[in-house]
Write a protein that holds these residues in place. Structure first.
Motif, PDB file in Angstrom:
ATOM      1  N   HIS A  68      35.150  55.635  41.691  1.00  0.00           N
ATOM      2  CA  HIS A  68      35.547  54.927  40.471  1.00  0.00           C
ATOM      3  C   HIS A  68      34.756  53.630  40.402  1.00  0.00           C
ATOM      4  CE1 HIS A  68      39.026  57.539  39.661  1.00  0.00           C
ATOM      5  NE2 HIS A  68      39.110  57.604  40.986  1.00  0.00           N
ATOM      6  N   LEU A  69      34.159  53.371  39.248  1.00  0.00           N
ATOM      7  CA  LEU A  69      33.405  52.135  39.073  1.00  0.00           C
ATOM      8  C   LEU A  69      34.349  50.979  38.805  1.00  0.00           C
ATOM      9  CD1 LEU A  69      30.433  53.351  36.870  1.00  0.00           C
ATOM     10  CD2 LEU A  69      30.452  52.911  39.315  1.00  0.00           C
ATOM     11  N   ILE A  70      34.001  49.827  39.340  1.00  0.00           N
ATOM     12  CA  ILE A  70      34.751  48.605  39.100  1.00  0.00           C
ATOM     13  C   ILE A  70      33.972  47.809  38.070  1.00  0.00           C
ATOM     14  CG2 ILE A  70      35.645  46.492  40.137  1.00  0.00           C
ATOM     15  CD1 ILE A  70      37.025  49.069  41.079  1.00  0.00           C
ATOM     16  N   LEU A  71      34.620  47.483  36.975  1.00  0.00           N
ATOM     17  CA  LEU A  71      33.920  46.781  35.911  1.00  0.00           C
ATOM     18  C   LEU A  71      33.589  45.349  36.297  1.00  0.00           C
ATOM     19  CD1 LEU A  71      35.968  48.113  32.885  1.00  0.00           C
ATOM     20  CD2 LEU A  71      33.760  48.915  33.727  1.00  0.00           C
ATOM     21  N   GLY A  72      34.523  44.669  36.902  1.00  0.00           N
ATOM     22  CA  GLY A  72      34.275  43.290  37.305  1.00  0.00           C
ATOM     23  C   GLY A  72      34.336  42.302  36.159  1.00  0.00           C
ATOM     24  N   ASP A  73      34.521  42.783  34.934  1.00  0.00           N
ATOM     25  CA  ASP A  73      34.552  41.880  33.775  1.00  0.00           C
ATOM     26  C   ASP A  73      35.959  41.400  33.450  1.00  0.00           C
ATOM     27  OD1 ASP A  73      31.826  42.165  33.476  1.00  0.00           O
ATOM     28  OD2 ASP A  73      32.043  43.934  32.196  1.00  0.00           O
ATOM     29  N   VAL A  74      36.958  42.106  33.902  1.00  0.00           N
ATOM     30  CA  VAL A  74      38.346  41.757  33.589  1.00  0.00           C
ATOM     31  C   VAL A  74      39.143  41.730  34.882  1.00  0.00           C
ATOM     32  CG1 VAL A  74      38.297  42.730  31.255  1.00  0.00           C
ATOM     33  CG2 VAL A  74      38.897  44.186  33.161  1.00  0.00           C
ATOM     34  N   ILE A  87      47.779  51.250  48.924  1.00  0.00           N
ATOM     35  CA  ILE A  87      46.715  50.265  48.811  1.00  0.00           C
ATOM     36  C   ILE A  87      46.809  49.603  47.451  1.00  0.00           C
ATOM     37  CG2 ILE A  87      44.225  49.889  48.833  1.00  0.00           C
ATOM     38  CD1 ILE A  87      44.040  52.439  50.571  1.00  0.00           C
ATOM     39  N   GLU A  88      46.848  48.285  47.446  1.00  0.00           N
ATOM     40  CA  GLU A  88      46.856  47.510  46.204  1.00  0.00           C
ATOM     41  C   GLU A  88      45.634  46.601  46.212  1.00  0.00           C
ATOM     42  OE1 GLU A  88      50.552  45.510  45.290  1.00  0.00           O
ATOM     43  OE2 GLU A  88      51.655  46.980  46.489  1.00  0.00           O
ATOM     44  N   VAL A  89      44.836  46.707  45.161  1.00  0.00           N
ATOM     45  CA  VAL A  89      43.648  45.884  45.027  1.00  0.00           C
ATOM     46  C   VAL A  89      43.853  44.994  43.806  1.00  0.00           C
ATOM     47  CG1 VAL A  89      41.152  45.859  44.684  1.00  0.00           C
ATOM     48  CG2 VAL A  89      42.212  47.716  45.999  1.00  0.00           C
ATOM     49  N   HIS A  90      43.845  43.681  44.021  1.00  0.00           N
ATOM     50  CA  HIS A  90      43.997  42.716  42.943  1.00  0.00           C
ATOM     51  C   HIS A  90      42.684  41.936  42.822  1.00  0.00           C
ATOM     52  CE1 HIS A  90      48.402  43.228  42.754  1.00  0.00           C
ATOM     53  NE2 HIS A  90      48.269  43.455  44.053  1.00  0.00           N
ATOM     54  N   MET A  91      42.084  41.989  41.646  1.00  0.00           N
ATOM     55  CA  MET A  91      40.849  41.243  41.393  1.00  0.00           C
ATOM     56  C   MET A  91      41.098  40.298  40.227  1.00  0.00           C
ATOM     57  SD  MET A  91      37.996  44.267  41.764  1.00  0.00           S
ATOM     58  CE  MET A  91      36.667  43.158  41.392  1.00  0.00           C
ATOM     59  N   LYS A  92      40.787  39.026  40.430  1.00  0.00           N
ATOM     60  CA  LYS A  92      40.962  38.015  39.382  1.00  0.00           C
ATOM     61  C   LYS A  92      39.694  37.179  39.274  1.00  0.00           C
ATOM     62  CE  LYS A  92      45.843  37.267  40.376  1.00  0.00           C
ATOM     63  NZ  LYS A  92      46.825  36.247  40.750  1.00  0.00           N
ATOM     64  N   ASP A  99      31.216  35.049  37.292  1.00  0.00           N
ATOM     65  CA  ASP A  99      31.031  36.251  38.110  1.00  0.00           C
ATOM     66  C   ASP A  99      31.645  36.159  39.505  1.00  0.00           C
ATOM     67  OD1 ASP A  99      29.669  37.426  36.007  1.00  0.00           O
ATOM     68  OD2 ASP A  99      27.738  36.679  36.711  1.00  0.00           O
ATOM     69  N   LEU A 100      32.418  35.144  39.805  1.00  0.00           N
ATOM     70  CA  LEU A 100      33.093  35.061  41.101  1.00  0.00           C
ATOM     71  C   LEU A 100      34.486  35.647  40.944  1.00  0.00           C
ATOM     72  CD1 LEU A 100      32.667  34.001  44.006  1.00  0.00           C
ATOM     73  CD2 LEU A 100      33.887  31.947  43.313  1.00  0.00           C
ATOM     74  N   ILE A 119      41.681  38.954  52.041  1.00  0.00           N
ATOM     75  CA  ILE A 119      41.328  38.157  50.873  1.00  0.00           C
ATOM     76  C   ILE A 119      39.877  37.730  50.983  1.00  0.00           C
ATOM     77  CG2 ILE A 119      41.815  36.041  49.599  1.00  0.00           C
ATOM     78  CD1 ILE A 119      44.693  36.236  50.691  1.00  0.00           C
ATOM     79  N   ARG A 120      39.131  37.961  49.910  1.00  0.00           N
ATOM     80  CA  ARG A 120      37.728  37.571  49.863  1.00  0.00           C
ATOM     81  C   ARG A 120      37.402  37.062  48.460  1.00  0.00           C
ATOM     82  NH1 ARG A 120      38.016  38.018  54.663  1.00  0.00           N
ATOM     83  NH2 ARG A 120      36.837  39.378  55.995  1.00  0.00           N
ATOM     84  N   PHE A 121      36.381  36.248  48.380  1.00  0.00           N
ATOM     85  CA  PHE A 121      35.792  35.874  47.102  1.00  0.00           C
ATOM     86  C   PHE A 121      34.445  36.581  47.031  1.00  0.00           C
ATOM     87  CE2 PHE A 121      38.616  32.752  45.384  1.00  0.00           C
ATOM     88  CZ  PHE A 121      39.297  32.267  46.495  1.00  0.00           C
ATOM     89  N   VAL A 122      34.268  37.396  46.020  1.00  0.00           N
ATOM     90  CA  VAL A 122      33.042  38.173  45.873  1.00  0.00           C
ATOM     91  C   VAL A 122      32.349  37.740  44.598  1.00  0.00           C
ATOM     92  CG1 VAL A 122      32.066  40.480  45.667  1.00  0.00           C
ATOM     93  CG2 VAL A 122      34.049  40.112  47.119  1.00  0.00           C
ATOM     94  N   HIS A 123      31.054  37.450  44.722  1.00  0.00           N
ATOM     95  CA  HIS A 123      30.255  37.032  43.566  1.00  0.00           C
ATOM     96  C   HIS A 123      29.340  38.187  43.173  1.00  0.00           C
ATOM     97  CE1 HIS A 123      26.761  34.748  41.727  1.00  0.00           C
ATOM     98  NE2 HIS A 123      27.763  34.566  40.905  1.00  0.00           N
ATOM     99  N   PHE A 124      29.614  38.758  42.010  1.00  0.00           N
ATOM    100  CA  PHE A 124      28.774  39.829  41.493  1.00  0.00           C
ATOM    101  C   PHE A 124      27.655  39.194  40.682  1.00  0.00           C
ATOM    102  CE2 PHE A 124      32.911  41.797  42.102  1.00  0.00           C
ATOM    103  CZ  PHE A 124      32.567  42.941  42.787  1.00  0.00           C
ATOM    104  N   LYS A 125      26.423  39.351  41.123  1.00  0.00           N
ATOM    105  CA  LYS A 125      25.275  38.758  40.429  1.00  0.00           C
ATOM    106  C   LYS A 125      24.863  39.686  39.292  1.00  0.00           C
ATOM    107  CE  LYS A 125      23.617  36.561  44.597  1.00  0.00           C
ATOM    108  NZ  LYS A 125      22.558  36.472  45.578  1.00  0.00           N
ATOM    109  N   ARG A 126      24.862  39.167  38.089  1.00  0.00           N
ATOM    110  CA  ARG A 126      24.575  40.001  36.926  1.00  0.00           C
ATOM    111  C   ARG A 126      23.084  40.068  36.595  1.00  0.00           C
ATOM    112  NH1 ARG A 126      28.992  42.574  37.023  1.00  0.00           N
ATOM    113  NH2 ARG A 126      30.824  41.476  36.337  1.00  0.00           N
TER     114      ARG A 126
END
Length: 140
Positions: A68-74, A87-92, A99-100, A119-126
């Motif tokens: 499953h693709l993660i959009l990362g926009d919302v 498993i619960e994955v919360h992305m904010k 993009d962080l 817990i991690r902070f992930v920066h998706f570079k666009r």
């Protein structure tokens, strides 16, 4: 006349000491196996959490073998079950930082009360290579 052998008191005292030793050893053995089982469960939860965060860094996650693709926009909340775990994955989004993402992965064992948070902070570079990332670790 001297008799050779043990008296009833000596035999009973020896039996009492022997049974006490066996009882104490049995209690420690049971405690050891219980702690070893807890460690195995906790290790499984840890490994599953790390596996899922590594998948997320690539912009996708595998749920029951399906990609499953993660959009990362919302902001996203993904809840599913895998390997007898919930498993619960919360992305904010992190405010004012483009993009962080704040990512909290919580893995709970269905067989016990144990739970693990990663817990991690992930920066998706666009604007660079697709699906590349930086990671900032947070100690919990």
């Amino acid at each position: 006349m001297k008799k050779k052998g043990f008296t009833l008191v000596e035999v009973l005292l020896t039996l009492f000491i022997l049974l006490g030793s066996v009882f104490i050893f049995g209690q420690y053995s049971r405690l050891f196996y219980k702690m070893e089982g807890m460690d195995n469960i906790y290790q499984k939860l840890t490994d599953l959490s790390i596996s899922k965060i590594e998948e997320l860094k690539s912009g996708r996650i595998y749920i029951n073998g399906e990609e499953h693709l993660i959009l990362g926009d919302v902001d996203e909340i993904i809840i599913f079950e895998e390997e007898d775990c919930k498993i619960e994955v919360h992305m904010k989004d992190v405010p004012h930082l483009s993009d962080l993402k704040y990512v909290n992965i919580q893995v709970s064992s269905k067989k016990s009360q144990y739970r693990y948070h990663l817990i991690r902070f992930v920066h998706f570079k666009r604007n660079e290579l697709p699906r590349s990332y930086d990671e900032i670790s947070v100690e919990t």
